[in-house]
Each structure stands twice: as C-alpha cells, then as structure tokens.
Design a protein around this motif. Structure first.
Motif, PDB file in Angstrom:
ATOM      1  N   ASP A  38      87.719 152.445  29.662  1.00 27.60           N
ATOM      2  CA  ASP A  38      87.274 153.648  29.344  1.00 27.60           C
ATOM      3  C   ASP A  38      85.876 153.542  29.695  1.00 27.60           C
ATOM      4  OD1 ASP A  38      85.107 154.859  27.258  1.00 27.60           O
ATOM      5  OD2 ASP A  38      85.208 153.381  26.056  1.00 27.60           O
ATOM      6  N   ARG A  39      86.828 155.323  30.083  1.00 34.39           N
ATOM      7  CA  ARG A  39      85.781 155.571  31.397  1.00 34.39           C
ATOM      8  C   ARG A  39      84.386 155.718  31.085  1.00 34.39           C
ATOM      9  NH1 ARG A  39      88.590 161.913  32.902  1.00 34.39           N
ATOM     10  NH2 ARG A  39      91.073 159.964  32.668  1.00 34.39           N
ATOM     11  N   ASP A  40      84.104 156.210  29.682  1.00 37.71           N
ATOM     12  CA  ASP A  40      82.118 156.267  29.674  1.00 37.71           C
ATOM     13  C   ASP A  40      81.707 154.919  29.672  1.00 37.71           C
ATOM     14  OD1 ASP A  40      83.152 158.726  28.787  1.00 37.71           O
ATOM     15  OD2 ASP A  40      83.328 158.495  26.606  1.00 37.71           O
ATOM     16  N   VAL A  41      82.337 154.233  29.248  1.00 41.35           N
ATOM     17  CA  VAL A  41      82.027 152.806  29.769  1.00 41.35           C
ATOM     18  C   VAL A  41      81.756 152.544  31.500  1.00 41.35           C
ATOM     19  CG1 VAL A  41      82.476 150.417  29.491  1.00 41.35           C
ATOM     20  CG2 VAL A  41      82.709 151.619  27.154  1.00 41.35           C
ATOM     21  N   VAL A  42      83.286 152.946  32.095  1.00 37.95           N
ATOM     22  CA  VAL A  42      83.208 152.610  33.322  1.00 37.95           C
ATOM     23  C   VAL A  42      81.900 153.277  33.861  1.00 37.95           C
ATOM     24  CG1 VAL A  42      84.477 152.626  35.641  1.00 37.95           C
ATOM     25  CG2 VAL A  42      85.445 151.532  33.104  1.00 37.95           C
ATOM     26  N   THR A  43      81.671 153.924  33.426  1.00 38.96           N
ATOM     27  CA  THR A  43      81.204 155.614  34.385  1.00 38.96           C
ATOM     28  C   THR A  43      79.356 155.132  34.308  1.00 38.96           C
ATOM     29  OG1 THR A  43      82.317 157.356  34.346  1.00 38.96           O
ATOM     30  CG2 THR A  43      79.916 157.905  34.634  1.00 38.96           C
ATOM     31  N   ALA A  44      78.864 154.694  32.821  1.00 41.95           N
ATOM     32  CA  ALA A  44      77.634 154.172  32.445  1.00 41.95           C
ATOM     33  C   ALA A  44      77.752 152.890  33.101  1.00 41.95           C
ATOM     34  CB  ALA A  44      77.427 154.072  30.629  1.00 41.95           C
ATOM     35  N   GLY A  45      78.342 151.979  33.509  1.00 44.45           N
ATOM     36  CA  GLY A  45      78.261 150.699  34.550  1.00 44.45           C
ATOM     37  C   GLY A  45      78.049 150.747  35.611  1.00 44.45           C
ATOM     38  N   ALA A  46      78.853 152.024  36.470  1.00 46.53           N
ATOM     39  CA  ALA A  46      78.850 152.102  37.803  1.00 46.53           C
ATOM     40  C   ALA A  46      77.138 152.487  37.886  1.00 46.53           C
ATOM     41  CB  ALA A  46      80.306 153.346  38.358  1.00 46.53           C
ATOM     42  N   ALA A  47      76.704 153.637  36.957  1.00 43.25           N
ATOM     43  CA  ALA A  47      75.122 154.015  37.083  1.00 43.25           C
ATOM     44  C   ALA A  47      74.096 152.541  37.122  1.00 43.25           C
ATOM     45  CB  ALA A  47      74.687 155.292  36.504  1.00 43.25           C
ATOM     46  N   ILE A  48      74.622 152.015  36.119  1.00 45.17           N
ATOM     47  CA  ILE A  48      73.627 150.536  35.526  1.00 45.17           C
ATOM     48  C   ILE A  48      74.124 149.410  37.186  1.00 45.17           C
ATOM     49  CG2 ILE A  48      73.133 148.614  34.639  1.00 45.17           C
ATOM     50  CD1 ILE A  48      73.927 150.487  31.937  1.00 45.17           C
ATOM     51  N   TYR A  49      75.217 149.097  38.001  1.00 40.40           N
ATOM     52  CA  TYR A  49      75.770 149.101  38.482  1.00 40.40           C
ATOM     53  C   TYR A  49      74.694 149.640  39.949  1.00 40.40           C
ATOM     54  CZ  TYR A  49      77.628 146.618  42.248  1.00 40.40           C
ATOM     55  OH  TYR A  49      77.442 145.785  43.404  1.00 40.40           O
ATOM     56  N   ALA A  50      74.383 150.902  39.988  1.00 38.70           N
ATOM     57  CA  ALA A  50      73.948 150.477  41.168  1.00 38.70           C
ATOM     58  C   ALA A  50      72.217 150.761  41.235  1.00 38.70           C
ATOM     59  CB  ALA A  50      74.189 152.914  41.113  1.00 38.70           C
ATOM     60  N   ASP A  51      71.284 151.045  39.698  1.00 44.87           N
ATOM     61  CA  ASP A  51      70.345 150.789  39.657  1.00 44.87           C
ATOM     62  C   ASP A  51      69.565 149.263  39.591  1.00 44.87           C
ATOM     63  OD1 ASP A  51      69.619 153.081  39.596  1.00 44.87           O
ATOM     64  OD2 ASP A  51      69.502 153.226  36.975  1.00 44.87           O
ATOM     65  N   ALA A  52      70.833 148.656  39.441  1.00 42.24           N
ATOM     66  CA  ALA A  52      70.045 146.714  38.804  1.00 42.24           C
ATOM     67  C   ALA A  52      71.137 145.643  39.590  1.00 42.24           C
ATOM     68  CB  ALA A  52      70.509 145.993  37.165  1.00 42.24           C
TER      69      ALA A  52
END
Length: 159
Positions: free
Chosen positions: A41-55
């Motif tokens: 799911d492209r939207d979930v993966v994109t959101a996950g990438a941003a959260i990963y970068a932060d956390a």
C-alpha cells in the motif's frame, strides 16, 4: 406502487450484500495468511517512511543499515540496533511479533531480565503508525525475502 418500490429497493440491498459476501473469500485470498503489514500500500509505506525517519532512523540507520557490529555486545551487555534491511533478522519474525516488539520493546518480549535499548513505542505511536513503519521496512526487502517472510507469517498463523 410504493410497496413494490420498497421491495425492489430491499432486494437490491440484499443482492449487493450477498455479492459482497461472495467476493469476500476472493479478496482475502489476495492477502497471504497471517500477513498484517501493508507493504504493498503506497500510502501506508510513504507514511511509514516518514515515521521511520523521525522515530527509528537515529538508531537503525537512515538506510535501514543498523549500527556497526550490531551482533557484538557492547560493554553494557546490550546489542547495538540491528539493521532492518535484508541483511538483518527482522524478516525472520512474523508480523504479529514485530508489531509486539515495537509496541512493548524487546526486553518485554524476551523477558528473563533481558536488557535492550529498544524501548516500546506504545505511548508514542499508534498501532496504525507501527504497522506503517513495519510496512515501509518490508517494502524495501527483495522479492525473495518478502516471499520467505510471507511464508513465516502463514506458518505462524496456523500455530
């Protein structure tokens, strides 16, 4: 005439409901058994990438590479943060366990006095955000690793 219209409307709703129920097994068949992560799911993966970068990236690396010598204990007895790319062991664990590790922390999962710098994120991230992060991680693995991980999920689901 009004009664006929109501009957027709009710029959239409029942027909749509029945069609949806018949399609449900086909929709479920597209998702491998035991899979929770939404790595396609492209939207979930994109959101996950941003959260990963932060956390997560501060410890596990911006490119999922983990800390140097991640398999060698530090002086305090703890292990450095492992990689989450295909060179690590993240993909050796089913989705449910990965979610639990991120939610409660490694020490809570291992127990028996085990110490880890991997804290639980239950008070910081929602379950959906944790799933997004792990979905992002899985989306970076090669197809053969994803296939193995899907099999691990399937086996864990029937245990």
């Amino acid at each position: 005439m009004r009664v006929l219209g109501m009957v027709t409307g009710v029959c239409g709703v029942i027909g749509l409901f029945g069609a949806a129920i018949m399609l449900l097994p086909m929709a479920r068949a597209a998702v491998p058994t035991g899979q929770i992560l939404l790595w396609q799911d492209r939207d979930v993966v994109t959101a996950g990438a941003a959260i990963y970068a932060d956390a997560c990236a501060a410890c596990h690396g911006a490119a999922l590479e983990g800390q140097q010598d991640w398999q060698i204990r530090l002086q305090n007895g703890r292990l450095p943060a492992p990689p989450h790319d295909a060179s690590g062991h993240t993909w050796h664990h089913p989705d449910a366990l990965l979610i639990d590790i991120v939610t409660r922390g490694t020490a809570a999962i291992v127990g028996r006095g085990y110490e880890s710098d991997m804290m639980g994120f239950a008070d910081i991230l929602t379950e959906a955000e944790i799933i997004a992060v792990l979905s992002f991680i899985k989306s970076t693995w090669p197809a053969e690793v994803i296939a193995i991980h899907n099999d691990i999920n399937a086996r864990a689901a029937i245990e």
